[in-house]
Design a protein around this motif. Structure first.
Motif, PDB file in Angstrom:
ATOM      1  N   ALA A 109       0.679  -1.170   0.094  1.00  0.00           N
ATOM      2  CA  ALA A 109      -0.168  -0.097   0.186  1.00  0.00           C
ATOM      3  C   ALA A 109       0.756   1.322  -0.079  1.00  0.00           C
ATOM      4  O   ALA A 109       0.666   2.072  -0.733  1.00  0.00           O
ATOM      5  N   ASP A 110       2.108   1.158   0.691  1.00  0.00           N
ATOM      6  CA  ASP A 110       2.851   2.268   0.845  1.00  0.00           C
ATOM      7  C   ASP A 110       3.419   2.406  -0.604  1.00  0.00           C
ATOM      8  O   ASP A 110       3.649   3.492  -1.055  1.00  0.00           O
ATOM      9  N   LEU A 111       3.750   1.361  -1.464  1.00  0.00           N
ATOM     10  CA  LEU A 111       4.343   1.573  -2.790  1.00  0.00           C
ATOM     11  C   LEU A 111       3.422   2.369  -3.523  1.00  0.00           C
ATOM     12  O   LEU A 111       3.893   3.142  -4.290  1.00  0.00           O
ATOM     13  N   VAL A 112       2.209   2.002  -3.476  1.00  0.00           N
ATOM     14  CA  VAL A 112       1.008   2.717  -4.242  1.00  0.00           C
ATOM     15  C   VAL A 112       1.347   4.210  -4.040  1.00  0.00           C
ATOM     16  O   VAL A 112       1.130   5.092  -4.900  1.00  0.00           O
TER      17      VAL A 112
ATOM     18  N   LEU B 161       4.458   5.968  -5.430  1.00  0.00           N
ATOM     19  CA  LEU B 161       4.306   6.014  -6.889  1.00  0.00           C
ATOM     20  C   LEU B 161       3.518   7.092  -7.130  1.00  0.00           C
ATOM     21  O   LEU B 161       3.953   8.087  -8.049  1.00  0.00           O
ATOM     22  N   ASP B 162       2.413   7.374  -6.405  1.00  0.00           N
ATOM     23  CA  ASP B 162       1.680   8.761  -6.554  1.00  0.00           C
ATOM     24  C   ASP B 162       2.486   9.827  -6.053  1.00  0.00           C
ATOM     25  O   ASP B 162       2.538  10.851  -6.959  1.00  0.00           O
ATOM     26  N   ASP B 163       3.429   9.783  -5.140  1.00  0.00           N
ATOM     27  CA  ASP B 163       4.333  10.841  -4.662  1.00  0.00           C
ATOM     28  C   ASP B 163       5.232  11.154  -5.843  1.00  0.00           C
ATOM     29  O   ASP B 163       5.292  12.387  -6.173  1.00  0.00           O
ATOM     30  N   LEU B 164       5.512  10.224  -6.558  1.00  0.00           N
ATOM     31  CA  LEU B 164       6.432  10.505  -7.503  1.00  0.00           C
ATOM     32  C   LEU B 164       5.827  11.365  -8.886  1.00  0.00           C
ATOM     33  O   LEU B 164       6.427  12.401  -9.456  1.00  0.00           O
ATOM     34  N   PHE B 165       4.566  11.064  -9.112  1.00  0.00           N
ATOM     35  CA  PHE B 165       3.896  11.597 -10.283  1.00  0.00           C
ATOM     36  C   PHE B 165       3.226  12.898  -9.862  1.00  0.00           C
ATOM     37  O   PHE B 165       3.353  13.965 -10.587  1.00  0.00           O
ATOM     38  N   ALA B 166       2.925  12.891  -8.537  1.00  0.00           N
ATOM     39  CA  ALA B 166       2.402  14.323  -7.906  1.00  0.00           C
ATOM     40  C   ALA B 166       3.558  15.276  -8.084  1.00  0.00           C
ATOM     41  O   ALA B 166       3.281  16.513  -8.244  1.00  0.00           O
TER      42      ALA B 166
ATOM     43  N   THR C  90      -3.720  19.395 -10.476  1.00  0.00           N
ATOM     44  CA  THR C  90      -3.578  17.971 -10.395  1.00  0.00           C
ATOM     45  C   THR C  90      -4.354  17.493  -9.563  1.00  0.00           C
ATOM     46  O   THR C  90      -4.374  18.223  -8.137  1.00  0.00           O
ATOM     47  N   ALA C  91      -4.782  16.150  -9.395  1.00  0.00           N
ATOM     48  CA  ALA C  91      -5.579  15.516  -8.303  1.00  0.00           C
ATOM     49  C   ALA C  91      -5.362  14.059  -8.605  1.00  0.00           C
ATOM     50  O   ALA C  91      -5.105  13.472  -9.481  1.00  0.00           O
ATOM     51  N   VAL C  92      -5.720  13.330  -7.333  1.00  0.00           N
ATOM     52  CA  VAL C  92      -5.599  11.946  -7.310  1.00  0.00           C
ATOM     53  C   VAL C  92      -7.127  11.417  -6.865  1.00  0.00           C
ATOM     54  O   VAL C  92      -7.387  12.195  -5.846  1.00  0.00           O
ATOM     55  N   GLY C  93      -7.527  10.522  -7.362  1.00  0.00           N
ATOM     56  CA  GLY C  93      -8.871   9.953  -6.751  1.00  0.00           C
ATOM     57  C   GLY C  93      -9.348   8.683  -7.491  1.00  0.00           C
ATOM     58  O   GLY C  93      -8.777   8.134  -8.502  1.00  0.00           O
ATOM     59  N   SER C  94     -10.559   7.999  -7.181  1.00  0.00           N
ATOM     60  CA  SER C  94     -10.903   6.671  -7.632  1.00  0.00           C
ATOM     61  C   SER C  94     -11.773   7.047  -8.779  1.00  0.00           C
ATOM     62  O   SER C  94     -12.573   8.275  -9.012  1.00  0.00           O
ATOM     63  N   SER C  95     -11.502   6.316  -9.807  1.00  0.00           N
ATOM     64  CA  SER C  95     -12.280   6.404 -10.814  1.00  0.00           C
ATOM     65  C   SER C  95     -13.055   5.175 -11.083  1.00  0.00           C
ATOM     66  O   SER C  95     -12.443   3.835 -10.652  1.00  0.00           O
TER      67      SER C  95
ATOM     68  N   VAL D 224      12.557   4.316  -4.814  1.00  0.00           N
ATOM     69  CA  VAL D 224      11.276   3.882  -4.564  1.00  0.00           C
ATOM     70  C   VAL D 224      11.546   3.135  -3.275  1.00  0.00           C
ATOM     71  O   VAL D 224      10.789   3.334  -2.274  1.00  0.00           O
ATOM     72  N   GLY D 225      12.421   2.305  -3.300  1.00  0.00           N
ATOM     73  CA  GLY D 225      12.765   1.352  -2.020  1.00  0.00           C
ATOM     74  C   GLY D 225      13.023   2.324  -0.805  1.00  0.00           C
ATOM     75  O   GLY D 225      12.389   2.045   0.250  1.00  0.00           O
ATOM     76  N   ASP D 226      13.714   3.366  -1.015  1.00  0.00           N
ATOM     77  CA  ASP D 226      14.164   4.327  -0.091  1.00  0.00           C
ATOM     78  C   ASP D 226      12.990   4.968   0.794  1.00  0.00           C
ATOM     79  O   ASP D 226      12.660   5.278   1.587  1.00  0.00           O
TER      80      ASP D 226
END
Length: 417
Positions: free
Chosen positions: A123-126, A129-134, A234-239, A390-392
């Motif tokens: 779950a932290d990985l997802v 990944l969002d943090d990177l694109f955000a 920019t925004a993140v959300g369920s689709s 990502v790992g760090d």
């Protein structure tokens, strides 16, 4: 269960198999499954199973498919980017084994058709990944961060033409009718072991839909206004998109998460922002050692007026492209799309420039579960083997400022706990 073979009036090149497959199940609720009939590298028909339609309906199904495919015959995808990862690395990708490992170990769960979840480090990985694109959006593209509700007004989608172009993907919202008779019907139905599916007569649609993506909130918020300069959101959300069949967990989801970035402004600055963001995304994929490609693409217009012509135009002028990440064995998944709308959506929503001309718009949508699936398929489920960026970040999740603040607060509030 019955079976039927439907012959096409002409032979279709096998490369159009995915285009046919993505449409078949939407054409009749009675179709449970299908396969393509091939001969000599060409598709000659369909083999259907289920509660099949009459001969007249079968003819209509074939006619509809032929009309949908006809305009796509001249389309050839143009390659924009290919990852730096060596091609022989694809041999090590094992998507289905990774999914089995995650589910059997309890790290992920398939809740039902098209619905999945991760827990713990995955779950932290997802989130990472969002943090990177955000960060690409907010820090490098100066985007405004937004948080939108889940429900989206039906009139918003209608104004933008979504209902005409993608009716097959639409997810509507219903509620129980507010009458004593309907509530009593509901109670009797539940006491008898009935399900919500059987209560159509006691429900009524509301003025909301489930959002197919985040960008429509932006266009609605800017409707009937003018912009003085480029704006980026920019925004993140369920689709949510109805896909009729979800036989492949994680690859195709009913409920998924999109990181969306939207540009509104003059034509050249919007175009520059979109192309610049695509370069950032592909560079990030290179540095994350992700095998994949970026190619021109088209939207899956369905039973839309001139839908095939619109799809062909998208691909010919390059207004849409897709990031496809490798899942191994020649399979890839569309993990992000880059879309230039020109003035089309600005015209629909009445968004103008300061001089009175129509604005231009563009958007990028990144499917976070699909990126995570490709990442895990290519790098494995052991965080120690993940690229350092990502790992760090995942390992540092415990030390995020918010979590540190709560731990400090708890220690101060309950020092002996």
């Amino acid at each position: 269960m019955s079976y039927a073979d439907l012959a096409f009036p002409e032979r279709i090149p096998v490369k159009f198999g995915p285009e046919i497959a993505r449409r078949v199940l939407y054409l009749d609720e009675g179709i449970d499954d299908f396969s393509l009939i091939e001969d000599g590298g060409e598709i000659t028909g369909l083999r259907l199973s289920g509660s099949l339609m009459a001969a007249q309906q079968s003819a209509r199904l074939v006619e509809t498919l032929m009309a949908e495919i006809q305009g796509l015959r001249s389309i050839e995808a143009k390659r924009i980017w290919t990852s730096c990862r060596p091609s022989d690395a694809a041999a090590a990708i094992r998507t289905d084994a990774v999914i089995d490992e995650l589910v059997s170990a309890g790290h992920a769960r398939i809740h039902g058709p098209g619905t999945v979840s991760f827990k713990g480090v995955y779950a932290d990985l997802v989130g990472v990944l969002d943090d990177l694109f955000a960060a690409l959006s907010t820090d490098l593209m100066a985007a405004e961060q937004h948080r939108f509700p889940t429900l989206l007004g039906s009139s918003v989608l209608e104004r933008g033409g979504y209902l005409d172009s993608f009716p097959n993907l639409l997810m509507t919202v219903h509620r129980l009718r507010n009458t004593p008779d309907d509530f009593e019907l509901f109670r009797r139905h539940r006491r008898g072991g009935g399900t919500l599916r059987d209560l159509g007569s006691a429900t009524v649609p509301v003025e909301y839909c489930l959002p197919p993506t985040m960008c429509y909130y932006v266009y609605d918020g800017m409707a009937d206004t003018r912009v003085d300069s480029l704006r980026v959101f920019t925004a993140v959300g369920s689709s949510f998109r109805f896909e009729h069949r979800y036989e492949s967990p994680f690859r195709r989801l009913w409920d998924f998460t999109i990181r969306e970035t939207v540009w509104v402004g003059g034509r050249e600055e919007v175009r520059s922002g979109l192309h610049g963001y695509r370069e950032l995304v592909t560079a990030l994929c290179d540095d994350l050692d992700l095998a994949g490609t970026c190619e021109t693409a088209h939207d899956p217009f369905f039973l839309a007026d001139n839908g095939a012509a619109m799809a062909a135009a998208q691909q010919m002028i390059g207004s849409k492209s897709e990031l496809r990440l490798s899942l191994g064995d020649g399979e890839s998944v569309a993990a992000a799309s880059f879309n230039a709308h020109g003035e089309y959506l600005a015209s629909a929503y009445g968004i103008g420039l300061a001089d009175g001309a129509l604005a231009s718009t563009a958007c990028v949508g990144v499917g976070l579960e699909r990126v995570a699936l490709a990442f895990l398929a290519q790098h494995g489920i052991d965080p120690q083997s993940w690229p350092a960026m990502v790992g760090d970040a995942v390992r540092a999740a415990y030390d995020r400022p918010g979590r540190q603040a709560v731990r400090l607060w708890a220690e101060t509030r309950w020092p002996t706990r």
